[in-house]
Write an enzyme that holds these catalytic residues in place. Structure first.
Site, PDB file in Angstrom:
ATOM      1  N   GLY A  86       1.454  24.234 -22.449  1.00 52.39           N
ATOM      2  CA  GLY A  86       0.271  23.982 -21.633  1.00 52.39           C
ATOM      3  C   GLY A  86      -0.500  22.744 -22.048  1.00 52.39           C
ATOM      4  N   HIS A  87      -0.349  22.314 -23.283  1.00 57.17           N
ATOM      5  CA  HIS A  87      -1.182  21.253 -23.869  1.00 57.17           C
ATOM      6  C   HIS A  87      -0.321  20.202 -24.535  1.00 57.17           C
ATOM      7  CE1 HIS A  87      -4.205  19.461 -26.617  1.00 57.17           C
ATOM      8  NE2 HIS A  87      -5.128  20.018 -25.881  1.00 57.17           N
ATOM      9  N   PHE A  88       0.373  19.305 -23.798  1.00 54.81           N
ATOM     10  CA  PHE A  88       0.379  19.292 -22.345  1.00 54.81           C
ATOM     11  C   PHE A  88       1.828  19.215 -21.898  1.00 54.81           C
ATOM     12  CE2 PHE A  88      -4.083  18.664 -21.790  1.00 54.81           C
ATOM     13  CZ  PHE A  88      -4.512  17.970 -22.893  1.00 54.81           C
TER      14      PHE A  88
END
Lengths: 156, 95
Positions: A37-39
């Protein structure tokens, strides 16, 4: 590191009770949903987790200085700086030193380095209280063993 | 040389961004100046450093919680400054 259980410290490399400093090692995992998710396409360790690694490192220093009788809790973060990205698979060395020991509170300065180069630093304030229950004390004991906390540093 | 109150008032004004002219010896740090427990750690740190003492915050808090003292005894600034002066004097006597 076991990011899913918020355990960011792998082992204590050095704990100096006279200088009131600590150095720990922390291996950033190569894979984790956090990086997905990051990233996506540009995985980097979130700055807040670098701050948490400095907080946990400082916390172990305080546990030692407080003779394993009190539990520190992060109270304030000042001047936290993310000077460079930390990427999956990197080996962190995190250092912390005691700036001030007050009544029920303490202040540390901490740094995150990779291959000797500074990536992040912060000044942290902790409040500390007697361990609120035996379960937490037992948990901290188990983690202390895992990370090589030097029991001989404690006063009998 | 500035008085204990002047130093403490300056610390509070700078640490908590409170106008200096609103801080008086009769000000209650919590009730009048709106300083919360976390802000007070910053103030305690600055006072500890400036005066070379260790404010016994835990002892004071326990006494208030046990009903043995009021917050006024420790957190009205003229009383806080008196406590600071006592701690400085005790440090000097022990040296």
């Amino acid at each position: 590191m076991d990011l899913n259980y918020f355990r960011l410290i792998d082992r204590i490399l050095d704990l100096n009770m006279v200088e009131k400093t600590i150095t720990v090692e922390a291996q950033v995992p190569t894979e984790n949903t956090i990086f997905e998710g990051h990233f996506p396409g540009y995985p980097i360790m979130p700055g807040v987790l670098l701050i948490e690694s400095m907080a946990q490192t400082s916390g172990w220093l305080l546990v030692a200085l407080l003779n394993f009788e009190r539990m520190p809790f992060l109270a304030a973060v000042k001047e936290a700086k993310m000077r460079g990205f930390v990427t999956p698979g990197e080996l962190l060395t995190v250092e912390a030193s005691l700036v001030h020991e007050g009544s029920g509170y303490a202040i540390t300065e901490a740094k995150v380095k990779v291959a000797g180069k500074l990536r992040s630093n912060a000044t942290l304030t902790f409040s500390h209280i007697p361990f609120p229950n035996p379960d937490l004390r037992g948990h901290m004991d188990a983690v202390a063993k895992r990370i090589g906390f030097p029991q001989q540093a404690l006063q009998p | 040389m500035s008085s204990t109150f002047d130093q403490v008032a300056t610390i509070i004004a700078e640490t908590c961004d409170i106008p200096r002219d609103t801080i008086t010896p009769d000000s209650h740090a919590i009730d009048d100046l709106g300083i919360d427990s976390l802000d007070f750690l910053d103030i305690a740190f600055a006072i500890d450093k400036a005066f070379g003492i260790k404010l016994p915050l835990e002892k004071w808090t326990q006494e208030v919680n046990d009903g043995k003292a009021t917050t006024e005894q420790y957190f009205v600034l003229k009383n806080l400054c008196a406590r600071i002066d006592e701690l400085v004097a005790a440090k000097g006597a022990g040296a």
